[in-house]
Motif scaffolding. Structure first.
Motif, short mmCIF file in Angstrom:
data_model
loop_
_atom_site.label_atom_id
_atom_site.label_comp_id
_atom_site.label_asym_id
_atom_site.label_seq_id
_atom_site.Cartn_x
_atom_site.Cartn_y
_atom_site.Cartn_z
N GLU A 169 -13.30 7.97 -4.18
CA GLU A 169 -12.65 7.37 -3.03
C GLU A 169 -12.23 5.91 -3.23
N TYR A 170 -12.94 5.16 -4.03
CA TYR A 170 -12.77 3.72 -3.96
C TYR A 170 -12.28 3.06 -5.24
N ASN A 171 -12.32 3.72 -6.34
CA ASN A 171 -11.93 3.10 -7.60
C ASN A 171 -10.47 3.42 -7.89
N GLN A 172 -9.56 2.84 -7.12
CA GLN A 172 -8.14 3.17 -7.21
C GLN A 172 -7.32 1.88 -7.41
N ASN A 173 -7.58 1.19 -8.52
CA ASN A 173 -6.84 -0.03 -8.87
C ASN A 173 -6.84 -1.05 -7.74
N LYS A 174 -7.98 -1.27 -7.16
CA LYS A 174 -8.11 -2.25 -6.09
C LYS A 174 -8.87 -3.47 -6.58
N ILE A 212 -6.27 -11.84 5.21
CA ILE A 212 -5.21 -12.75 5.67
C ILE A 212 -4.64 -13.55 4.49
N PHE A 213 -5.48 -13.95 3.56
CA PHE A 213 -5.01 -14.67 2.37
C PHE A 213 -4.03 -13.82 1.56
N ILE A 232 -0.92 -4.43 1.56
CA ILE A 232 -1.59 -5.45 0.75
C ILE A 232 -2.96 -5.82 1.33
N SER A 233 -3.13 -5.64 2.64
CA SER A 233 -4.44 -5.92 3.24
C SER A 233 -5.49 -4.92 2.79
N ARG A 234 -5.04 -3.73 2.32
CA ARG A 234 -5.98 -2.71 1.83
C ARG A 234 -6.22 -2.84 0.32
N ASN A 288 9.36 -3.06 7.66
CA ASN A 288 8.89 -3.02 6.27
C ASN A 288 7.97 -4.19 5.94
N VAL A 289 8.20 -5.34 6.58
CA VAL A 289 7.30 -6.47 6.37
C VAL A 289 5.90 -6.12 6.85
N PHE A 290 5.80 -5.55 8.05
CA PHE A 290 4.48 -5.18 8.58
C PHE A 290 3.85 -4.06 7.75
N ALA A 291 4.69 -3.12 7.25
CA ALA A 291 4.16 -2.07 6.37
C ALA A 291 3.60 -2.68 5.08
#
Length: 409
Positions: free
Chosen positions: A99-104, A243-244, A50-52, A42-45
Motif C-alpha cells: 500500500e505505501y511503498n509507491q515512490n513517495k 502545504i510546503f 502533490i499533497s499525497r 487542474n491547479v487544485f488537482a
C-alpha cells in the motif's frame, strides 16, 4: 491604506477585461473565463496530488492503530483475536509494500515493518489448519447452542401441558420433558468437550513460534512508545509538509506567469498580457487558500497555541484575535507586492507616456498636466543636468538627453 486597496481593485478589474486599454468582446472574455476554470480545476488537482506525495502518518506508522487497539483491549482472548486477524490476511504480501511503498517521500517506520513481517509469518499452513479446525468446532458449538435454545422453549411448554393435565399424545411439542432434559445434558456435555478442545487448539496456536514472536513485539512497551511518539510527531508536521509541497507546486507557476505578463506589457502583446494576468490571478487564488490553511494548522498555529496557553491559560479564543490582526497585514503585504512588481509605474512608464496616461494610475490625462486629476500624482522630476522638468521613471531627460541617476523623487 483604503485608497491603495481601492486603486488596487480598480486596476485589477481593468486589467482583467481589457487588451491594450480596450475592452475585450464578450465571446473572447467567455473563452478566457472557460480557460480560467479549466486551469483552476487542474491547479487544485495538482495540489491534491502533490499533497499525497509525502507519506501520511497513518501510512508511515500503519501499525500504530492496530497496536494501540491491542494495548487498550481488555478482552481475555485478545491475543487469539489479533493472531486470527493475521491468519485472515493475504499471505506473503507485506502491507507496507502493498500500500505505501509507491515512490513517495518519507519512509515507513522500521518497527512497523517488523510488525508487518512478524504478523505475515503467522500465516503458515500448520497455523492455518489449526485456525480452520477452531472455526469448525466453534460452528458446531453454535449449532448445539441453537438446538438447546429450541429444546428449552419446548421444555417450558411441555411443563405447562403437564401441569394442566394434558395427555402426552395431544402435546404440540416434539420432545417430552424427560427426553428434553436428556437431550440438553447430552448437548451441554458435547459443548463442554468442544470448548475444551477449542481452548487447547487456541493455546497450541498461540504457542507457535510465529505467534510468540509477534506477541512479544506487541507486548514490548518501549517499541510501542517509540511508534506512538513517531506517529504523533508525524501528525504534527504532516500539514506543514503538505502545504510546503503545495507551495513548491504553485510558486513556479506564479513567477512564470508574472514574468510572461511583464514581458508582454513591455513588448505590447496585449492578448498575452491579458491571459497571463488571468493565469496570475488563477494561481494566486489557491495560494491565498493555502496561506490561510497554514495559519490554521501546522507549525505556526501550534506556536501561537503554545504562547497563548502559557501566557493566558485556557483563553484559546485569543488566537482568533491574533488572526484578525495578522490577516489584514498579510493582505496589505500582497497589495504592496502587486503595486511594486505587477503595477510598478517604472516598468509601465514608457507606454503610459506614449498614450498620455498618468504614470501612477494609468488614466488618461492631458500632456500639459503636471498633476494627475484622478490621483493627484506629480508626473515630472527635475533633470540633474539642465534642471528642466522631465518625466519621472524615464532614463533620459527629453530636453538635454542626459542620463539621470535618480529618476524618482
Amino acid at each position: 491604506m483604503f485608497r491603495q486597496i481601492g486603486d488596487f481593485i480598480s486596476v485589477f478589474f481593468t486589467k482583467s477585461r481589457k487588451i491594450n486599454d480596450e475592452p475585450v468582446n464578450k465571446v473572447s472574455l467567455t473563452v478566457i473565463i472557460l480557460i480560467d476554470l479549466f486551469i483552476l480545476f487542474n491547479v487544485f488537482a495538482g495540489l491534491d496530488d502533490i499533497s499525497r506525495w509525502y507519506l501520511s502518518p497513518s501510512q508511515a506508522y500503519f501499525c500504530y492503530s492496530p497496536w494501540q487497539s491491542y494495548q487498550t483491549d481488555t478482552r481475555q482472548d485478545k491475543d487469539f483475536i489479533i493472531v486470527s486477524e493475521a491468519l485472515n490476511r493475504s499471505p506473503n504480501i507485506p502491507e507496507y509494500e502493498r500500500e505505501y511503498n509507491q515512490n513517495k517521500l518519507g519512509k515507513v517506520s522500521p518497527i512497523c515493518t517488523d510488525f508487518d513481517n512478524l504478523k505475515n509469518q503467522i500465516n503458515q499452513p500448520n497455523n492455518k489448519q489449526i485456525f480452520t479446525t477452531i472455526e469448525t468446532k466453534q460452528k458446531q458449538v453454535a449449532s448445539l447452542q441453537e438446538k438447546n435454545r429450541n429444546i428449552r422453549s419446548q421444555y417450558d411448554s411441555t411443563l405447562l401441558e403437564k401441569i394442566a393435565g394434558q395427555p402426552s399424545n395431544l402435546s404440540i411439542n416434539e420432545i417430552q420433558a424427560q427426553q428434553a432434559k436428556q437431550e440438553l445434558d447430552k448437548n451441554n456435555l458435547t459443548i463442554a468437550n468442544l470448548e475444551s478442545e477449542i481452548n487447547n487448539l487456541k493455546q497450541e496456536l498461540l504457542a507457535s513460534n510465529e505467534s510468540v514472536n509477534f506477541l512479544n513485539l506487541l507486548n514490548a512497551q518501549d517499541k510501542f512508545e517509540a511508534v506512538k511518539a513517531g506517529y504523533e510527531r508525524a501528525s504534527f508536521w504532516y500539514p506543514t509538509i503538505q502545504i510546503f509541497l503545495q507551495l513548491l507546486f504553485l510558486i513556479p507557476l506564479i513567477f512564470i506567469s508574472l514574468w510572461i505578463h511583464k514581458v508582454a506589457l513591455e513588448k505590447g502583446y496585449g492578448l498575452i498580457a491579458l491571459m497571463s494576468w488571468h493565469l496570475l490571478v488563477i494561481f494566486f487564488i489557491p495560494l491565498l487558500i493555502k496561506v490561510f490553511e497554514f495559519l490554521q494548522v501546522g507549525v505556526i498555529f501550534k506556536f501561537l497555541f503554545d504562547i497563548i496557553t502559557v501566557i493566558f491559560g485556557g483563553l484559546i479564543f485569543l488566537i482568533s484575535y491574533l488572526y484578525i490582526f495578522i490577516i489584514p497585514v498579510i493582505g496589505f503585504g500582497i497589495i504592496k507586492f502587486f503595486q511594486q512588481i505587477v503595477f510598478n509605474p517604472k516598468s509601465q512608464a514608457s507606454k503610459r507616456i506614449e498614450k498620455s496616461r498618468c504614470l501612477n494610475c494609468g488614466k488618461k490625462i492631458q500632456s500639459h498636466h503636471n498633476h494627475c486629476p484622478h490621483c493627484g500624482y506629480y508626473q515630472y522630476v527635475e533633470c540633474e543636468n539642465c534642471h528642466n522638468l522631465t518625466y519621472k521613471f524615464m532614463p533620459y531627460c527629453y530636453h538635454c538627453g542626459t542620463l539621470n541617476e535618480h529618476r524618482q523623487q
